[in-house]
Design a protein around this motif. Sequence first.
Motif, mmCIF file in Angstrom:
data_model
loop_
_atom_site.group_PDB
_atom_site.id
_atom_site.type_symbol
_atom_site.label_atom_id
_atom_site.label_comp_id
_atom_site.label_asym_id
_atom_site.label_seq_id
_atom_site.Cartn_x
_atom_site.Cartn_y
_atom_site.Cartn_z
ATOM 1 N N ALA A 38 29.021 -5.925 -31.104
ATOM 2 C CA ALA A 38 29.827 -5.611 -30.070
ATOM 3 C C ALA A 38 31.175 -5.824 -30.366
ATOM 4 O O ALA A 38 31.707 -5.576 -31.199
ATOM 5 N N THR A 43 32.371 -10.801 -29.278
ATOM 6 C CA THR A 43 31.718 -11.555 -30.024
ATOM 7 C C THR A 43 32.639 -13.282 -29.915
ATOM 8 O O THR A 43 31.582 -14.462 -29.706
ATOM 9 N N PHE A 186 23.053 -7.220 -36.467
ATOM 10 C CA PHE A 186 23.593 -9.045 -35.593
ATOM 11 C C PHE A 186 21.986 -9.743 -35.436
ATOM 12 O O PHE A 186 22.376 -10.866 -35.370
ATOM 13 N N ARG A 200 27.261 -14.326 -38.827
ATOM 14 C CA ARG A 200 28.839 -13.888 -38.010
ATOM 15 C C ARG A 200 28.809 -12.432 -39.091
ATOM 16 O O ARG A 200 28.350 -12.385 -40.782
ATOM 17 N N GLU A 201 29.308 -11.891 -38.548
ATOM 18 C CA GLU A 201 29.264 -10.242 -39.618
ATOM 19 C C GLU A 201 28.485 -9.456 -39.949
ATOM 20 O O GLU A 201 28.117 -9.138 -40.908
ATOM 21 N N GLY A 202 27.894 -10.588 -39.127
ATOM 22 C CA GLY A 202 25.788 -9.875 -39.945
ATOM 23 C C GLY A 202 25.083 -8.298 -39.596
ATOM 24 O O GLY A 202 23.926 -7.937 -39.736
ATOM 25 N N SER A 203 26.334 -7.613 -38.830
ATOM 26 C CA SER A 203 25.649 -6.321 -38.878
ATOM 27 C C SER A 203 24.929 -5.379 -39.801
ATOM 28 O O SER A 203 24.681 -4.399 -39.528
HETATM 29 N N1 ASP Z 1 29.560 -8.663 -33.623
HETATM 30 C C1 ASP Z 1 29.069 -9.883 -34.168
HETATM 31 C C2 ASP Z 1 29.804 -10.488 -35.191
HETATM 32 O O1 ASP Z 1 30.855 -10.632 -34.704
HETATM 33 C C3 ASP Z 1 28.291 -9.118 -36.208
HETATM 34 C C4 ASP Z 1 29.146 -8.363 -36.613
HETATM 35 O O2 ASP Z 1 29.899 -7.650 -35.663
HETATM 36 O O3 ASP Z 1 28.962 -7.974 -37.493
HETATM 37 O O4 ASP Z 1 30.084 -11.942 -35.996
#
Ligand code: ASP
Length: 426
Positions: A38, A43, A186, A200-203
């Motif tokens: 995103a 997010t 994600f 979170r941060e799963g991309s």
């Molecule tokens: N947008 C999601 C997050 O901020 C996934 C990602 O950025 O990896 O957690």
Amino acid sequence: MQVFKFGGASVKDAESIKNVAHIVANYKKDELLVVVSAMGKTTDRLMEVTQHYVDQTGEAFARLDAVKDWHHHILANLFDNPNHPIFDEIANCFVEVEWILEEEPQDTYDYLFDQIVSTGELASSKILAAYALHSGIAAKWLDARDYIFTDNTHREAAVDWEKTEEKIRRDLPTILDEHVIITQGFIGSTSENFTTTLGREGSDYSAAIFASCLNADDITIWKDVPGVLNADPKWFDHTELIPELSYTDAIELTYYGATVIHPKTIKPLQNKKIALNVRSFLNPAEPGTYIRSTNQGLPIPSFIFKVNQVFINIQPRDFSFIVEDNLSHIFNLFHHNRIKINMMHNSAISFCVSVDDTGANIDTLMEALEKRYKISVERGLELITIRYFNQETIERVLINKQIVRELKDSYTCQLLVKKLPAVAAL
Ligand code: ASP
């Protein structure tokens, strides 16, 4: 084939989206699948919408409008033609959230989170795909939820690898022959077609899933730092770039809290021996860091800092040993409250851990633990992990700090510390 992953910071405004399209056009060597997060802090903003909706504060719509306007503003800077179909496509993404907000909340917070927050990735990938096409790249937008299948653990879904691999392998190679695929990180979907997210941060993890299923030659995670550094520049002066890293060191560093790559990313890549390049989207010509099979240990010590730690000491009330049944009960409580242990140690009659101070769920955990154990808690601590430590590195991080707990093995030293009060000048 290659996989590129671009995080929120790389698509935070119109100029950055142009930069991503430039990188795709110039650094693509082969068939390419692009995974995007995103845009910017979307997010976090959509999480706030979800919270306002669940709490029924009356502010959810206003918060969503701010997210919509921001996306619209970026689109207006990318496309001169206000009748370009992307304007309607993005508006429609957010209409789906409005439909949710119009009803009284019935579902769990985790389920609602996934339905609302996933819109961030859907919107960013649509914008990037439209802009890439507009700039002459044969881009094709793809809904990752048609390919990444998960269980229904909302907010932390587990991937159904068999089903995911079968679908990706069946459908994507022919598309990749002709197109650059642009899809979301994600997100995934359950067998009942409900949207899930991977944590979170799963991309990064999504990119690794696509790379693994497609047997990619390599994957590049484009970041706003030059590569993997030996410490986070936020906490440490004179950081150094690590040019090459083994899978083992990479997985250890992420396990201890290095935030440069999502911890789940390495395993699927290691299993297929797919090299991971971490590189700067600000200086794309610089080689960055390669994570791959190598027998070389880290060339320099690496430091990981975690602030805001709570130290919890757990002792059975009746002086009984900390053994398997106590431990499994304790671990279950942590798992149930979704609390990740950053450091742990046990003796005959005590078990102690350091965890992130995440507020409410720590209090719930404590209440549950107190039923069976005597608990003591110390807050406001800092956890420092040094991989490939030596005495000098330990002394360097301990200036003005006092050790609360120290753990060492052959490669890694963990120091849980508290700041010493500043000495007043005479
Ligand atoms: N947008 C999601 C997050 O901020 C996934 C990602 O950025 O990896 O957690």
